[in-house]
Design a protein around this motif. Sequence first.
Motif, PDB file in Angstrom:
ATOM      1  N   THR A  79      60.496  49.585  32.204  1.00 54.67           N
ATOM      2  CA  THR A  79      61.310  47.492  31.873  1.00 54.67           C
ATOM      3  C   THR A  79      60.691  46.385  32.578  1.00 54.67           C
ATOM      4  N   ASP A  80      60.650  45.624  32.766  1.00 54.60           N
ATOM      5  CA  ASP A  80      60.767  43.999  33.431  1.00 54.60           C
ATOM      6  C   ASP A  80      61.819  44.090  34.042  1.00 54.60           C
ATOM      7  N   GLU A  81      61.379  43.325  35.707  1.00 57.15           N
ATOM      8  CA  GLU A  81      62.782  42.975  35.954  1.00 57.15           C
ATOM      9  C   GLU A  81      63.960  41.987  35.612  1.00 57.15           C
ATOM     10  N   TYR A  82      64.346  41.323  34.131  1.00 57.68           N
ATOM     11  CA  TYR A  82      64.965  40.654  33.743  1.00 57.68           C
ATOM     12  C   TYR A  82      65.455  41.200  32.809  1.00 57.68           C
ATOM     13  N   THR A  83      64.545  41.866  32.204  1.00 56.18           N
ATOM     14  CA  THR A  83      65.996  42.843  31.026  1.00 56.18           C
ATOM     15  C   THR A  83      66.795  43.954  31.128  1.00 56.18           C
ATOM     16  N   ASP A  84      68.270  43.453  30.784  1.00 56.89           N
ATOM     17  CA  ASP A  84      68.848  44.137  31.214  1.00 56.89           C
ATOM     18  C   ASP A  84      68.774  45.534  29.592  1.00 56.89           C
ATOM     19  N   VAL A  85      68.982  46.215  29.781  1.00 58.27           N
ATOM     20  CA  VAL A  85      68.794  47.850  28.958  1.00 58.27           C
ATOM     21  C   VAL A  85      70.428  48.571  28.270  1.00 58.27           C
ATOM     22  N   TYR A  86      70.736  48.177  27.305  1.00 55.92           N
ATOM     23  CA  TYR A  86      71.514  49.399  27.174  1.00 55.92           C
ATOM     24  C   TYR A  86      71.663  49.940  25.714  1.00 55.92           C
ATOM     25  N   SER A  87      72.785  50.838  25.354  1.00 59.32           N
ATOM     26  CA  SER A  87      73.001  51.615  24.059  1.00 59.32           C
ATOM     27  C   SER A  87      71.492  52.558  24.280  1.00 59.32           C
ATOM     28  N   LEU A  88      70.516  53.333  24.634  1.00 63.92           N
ATOM     29  CA  LEU A  88      69.670  54.077  25.283  1.00 63.92           C
ATOM     30  C   LEU A  88      70.103  55.753  24.248  1.00 63.92           C
ATOM     31  N   LYS A 144      65.173  63.173  17.490  1.00 66.87           N
ATOM     32  CA  LYS A 144      65.488  64.316  18.558  1.00 66.87           C
ATOM     33  C   LYS A 144      64.391  65.358  19.267  1.00 66.87           C
ATOM     34  N   ASP A 145      62.536  64.720  18.708  1.00 65.50           N
ATOM     35  CA  ASP A 145      61.876  66.121  19.910  1.00 65.50           C
ATOM     36  C   ASP A 145      62.224  65.105  21.095  1.00 65.50           C
ATOM     37  N   LYS A 146      62.868  64.218  21.094  1.00 66.44           N
ATOM     38  CA  LYS A 146      62.552  63.143  22.723  1.00 66.44           C
ATOM     39  C   LYS A 146      61.079  63.479  23.392  1.00 66.44           C
ATOM     40  N   THR A 147      60.015  62.897  21.964  1.00 68.43           N
ATOM     41  CA  THR A 147      59.131  61.771  22.485  1.00 68.43           C
ATOM     42  C   THR A 147      59.162  60.033  22.306  1.00 68.43           C
ATOM     43  N   LYS A 148      60.658  59.734  21.840  1.00 74.73           N
ATOM     44  CA  LYS A 148      60.731  58.737  22.029  1.00 74.73           C
ATOM     45  C   LYS A 148      62.341  57.869  22.313  1.00 74.73           C
ATOM     46  N   ALA A 149      61.854  57.205  22.504  1.00 74.61           N
ATOM     47  CA  ALA A 149      63.574  56.428  23.116  1.00 74.61           C
ATOM     48  C   ALA A 149      63.317  55.122  22.462  1.00 74.61           C
ATOM     49  N   VAL A 150      64.752  54.578  22.002  1.00 76.25           N
ATOM     50  CA  VAL A 150      65.253  53.429  21.399  1.00 76.25           C
ATOM     51  C   VAL A 150      66.591  52.664  22.257  1.00 76.25           C
ATOM     52  N   PHE A 151      66.861  51.155  22.434  1.00 79.25           N
ATOM     53  CA  PHE A 151      67.811  50.999  23.604  1.00 79.25           C
ATOM     54  C   PHE A 151      67.239  49.610  22.469  1.00 79.25           C
ATOM     55  N   ILE A 152      68.200  48.848  22.964  1.00 73.00           N
ATOM     56  CA  ILE A 152      68.883  47.073  22.799  1.00 73.00           C
ATOM     57  C   ILE A 152      68.580  46.798  24.497  1.00 73.00           C
ATOM     58  N   GLY A 192      70.350  46.226  34.410  1.00 73.08           N
ATOM     59  CA  GLY A 192      70.318  47.494  33.917  1.00 73.08           C
ATOM     60  C   GLY A 192      69.131  48.020  33.869  1.00 73.08           C
ATOM     61  N   ARG A 193      68.344  48.208  34.720  1.00 77.49           N
ATOM     62  CA  ARG A 193      66.430  48.873  34.192  1.00 77.49           C
ATOM     63  C   ARG A 193      65.843  49.931  33.741  1.00 77.49           C
ATOM     64  N   LEU A 194      65.366  50.096  32.844  1.00 77.48           N
ATOM     65  CA  LEU A 194      65.011  51.724  32.296  1.00 77.48           C
ATOM     66  C   LEU A 194      63.846  52.216  33.230  1.00 77.48           C
ATOM     67  N   TYR A 195      63.766  53.364  33.520  1.00 74.09           N
ATOM     68  CA  TYR A 195      63.204  54.102  34.719  1.00 74.09           C
ATOM     69  C   TYR A 195      62.748  55.691  34.039  1.00 74.09           C
ATOM     70  N   VAL A 196      61.771  55.879  34.193  1.00 72.99           N
ATOM     71  CA  VAL A 196      61.224  57.928  34.191  1.00 72.99           C
ATOM     72  C   VAL A 196      61.299  58.169  35.862  1.00 72.99           C
ATOM     73  N   TYR A 197      62.283  59.021  35.703  1.00 73.76           N
ATOM     74  CA  TYR A 197      62.237  60.094  37.080  1.00 73.76           C
ATOM     75  C   TYR A 197      61.185  61.461  36.952  1.00 73.76           C
ATOM     76  N   LYS A 198      60.227  61.640  37.347  1.00 74.06           N
ATOM     77  CA  LYS A 198      59.918  63.081  37.755  1.00 74.06           C
ATOM     78  C   LYS A 198      60.398  63.819  38.637  1.00 74.06           C
ATOM     79  N   LEU A 199      60.939  64.665  38.040  1.00 73.72           N
ATOM     80  CA  LEU A 199      62.036  65.954  38.933  1.00 73.72           C
ATOM     81  C   LEU A 199      60.719  66.305  40.550  1.00 73.72           C
ATOM     82  N   SER A 200      59.296  66.034  39.200  1.00 75.66           N
ATOM     83  CA  SER A 200      58.619  67.243  40.789  1.00 75.66           C
ATOM     84  C   SER A 200      57.778  66.517  41.743  1.00 75.66           C
ATOM     85  N   ASP A 201      58.082  65.499  41.342  1.00 79.91           N
ATOM     86  CA  ASP A 201      57.116  64.473  42.635  1.00 79.91           C
ATOM     87  C   ASP A 201      58.305  63.882  43.227  1.00 79.91           C
TER      88      ASP A 201
END
Length: 666
Positions: free
Chosen positions: A200-209, A213-221, A184-193
């Motif tokens: 994250t790199d291709e070998y890291t599995d991500v969860y609990s994203l 409050k102001d949506k400037t940071k994300a924390v995950f395991i 499970g890889r973390l991505y940012v998607y931009k709708l405009s483009d």
Amino acid sequence: MEKLQLEDFTKFKFLSGLKYSPSGSCAAFVVHRMDVEENKYLSNIWVLDTKTKKYFQLTSFNEERGFVWLDDDYILFAGSRNPKDKEKAESGEEFTKYYKINIHGGEAVEAFVIPKKVTEILPVDDDTFLLIALYNVNKKDLEGLSEEEKKKELERRKEEKDYEVFDEIPFWANGEGVINKDRGRLYVYKLSDNKLQPITDEYTDVYSLKLNKDKTKAVFIGKSYKDKMPLTSDVYIYNLKVGELKKVNKDSDFSYRYVDFLGDKIICAGTDMKKYGINENSKFYVLEEESGERRCITPNLDMSLGNSVNSDVRYGSGFSFKAEGDYLYFISTERYNAYLNRINLEGKIEKVIDKDGSVDMFDVKGDNILFIGFRGLKLLELYEYKDGQEIQITDFNEWVQKEKKLSKPERVEVETRPGHFIDGWVIKPVDYEEGKKYPAILDIHGGPKTVYGEVYFHEMQYWASEGYFVFFCNPVGSDGRGNEFADIRGKYGTIDYEDIMKFTDYVLENYKDIDSERVGVTGGSYGGFMTNWIIGHTDRFKAAVSQRSISNWFTEFGTTDIGYYFVPDQVGGTPWDNFEKYWDNSPLKYADKVKTPTLFLHSDEDYRCWLAEALQMFMALKYFGVESKLVICHGENHDLSRSGKPKHRIRRLKEITDWFNKYLKG
């Protein structure tokens, strides 16, 4: 009122996915129902006006199992109603199509398509989305390829469907199939483009994203590995403003199980697994973002986080944890109930909802709380909790109470050895007549670290309607009573077996209308292990049904998705350094002692307790001349009894009931 019928569960509604809108003026949830003819589940989003308490169906694609609020008016959900999408999926192309819909009216409109299988998505702003999507190292990323290159890659994927290549463990997972090199890889998607950027790199599995409050940071395991998935994990922060990814924790020997922002701090739950192994109850910690230091705020906590109360009438999921204001709200399993609590950064825990039953999922907005749960013998409904009172909002399943005869479980507390008490229940037959003799079924739960409670359980209620006593208990090893009670590592088939047998003695002694010569036993997963164990150690049961069981710790270790870490933890050591223990604790060793007619039920995609477990035990009983039968369900996994296809669930319950009818009523 009439007796409950086997197929009545196909008419039930299952609620999940509860979420408040940003302001709390509305909430949305998913309602699932069965389509027996098509042998599948239909899922749609419903909306609740939190002021008027009126609710209505919003979508009708019949496949909307997840969604997020974009604002108070719009919901985003994944779905597909274009036949060409099916063709693309069958060609091996992975994608997730999103629609948005106005809750005040109008059709759903296509919003965007992500060229990957998305498992979670969070809106950051009107143009930015943070998401987790499946990535496989062994597959070329289609994004950026020319049409010719894309065609060749899809042809290669189609050809590869004839083969499986494993080069890491676990190579498959129950309910997911083959997962070799899946992350499970973390991505940012931009709708405009229409741009998808991996974080994250291709070998890291991500969860609990989670977002702050102001949506400037994300924390995950995250778990990063190439050959063997570890039990330990790490916490990461991604700064969306500057595009920076940072590992937070300094330690490397800790299992993080939940993480979130609480104010400007990071709160997490986890364990080092050093005293009680992989099933050790988590504690709460504050993790310092700058220093990476972890500080325990609940050093004396011995509580099971999350809900482990058993039922066979759930489908879907929702929040078990939710940060709101100064508190992290969370569900706990205590004794045989699931409650709602909250904790602050000082580690002070308060009970919020402590009524008997099960809080399955919830959401909080300010002082307002909604939850989906079981109350008494009611099936899942939506409730509001306000000023210390629960108000039932929905009535999707009220017809069961009004039209069907149900039998309330009678709780007993049994002392199975000096000073050691366990919780148990007895369900009397529907239309029970005192003085009449009845057959009975002992039902053993899975886990072993789960619990039975007093919530609705369809198979038990159906057997009661068929004229059976049904009795069940929470032996040592069960959840809800702390680490010491749950810890049976190295003791499977000993003190837990004694608890179950002493409980059986108590029930037969105190419920004189049970015919002790017509008692059957069944269970699934750990309950299947225990059923296999019981029939090799006593002939007191007239018939047995072993479901998704374990019979041989060697093969459980070597073939299943959790075997390489679960078995060494629970049995002790490995097959190479603890051979005798593995064999002595395997029910298969005692198959030559079995006299009990036994039905084995297994699914061929059960990677938690692989098919070999049932095959070995069935083969052994047949070899030794014991009446036995094996039913294999194709295309199902370990969760057949809970989320299997409707027709398969009907067949399963019919096979079990017919087997007991043959030997206990015939």
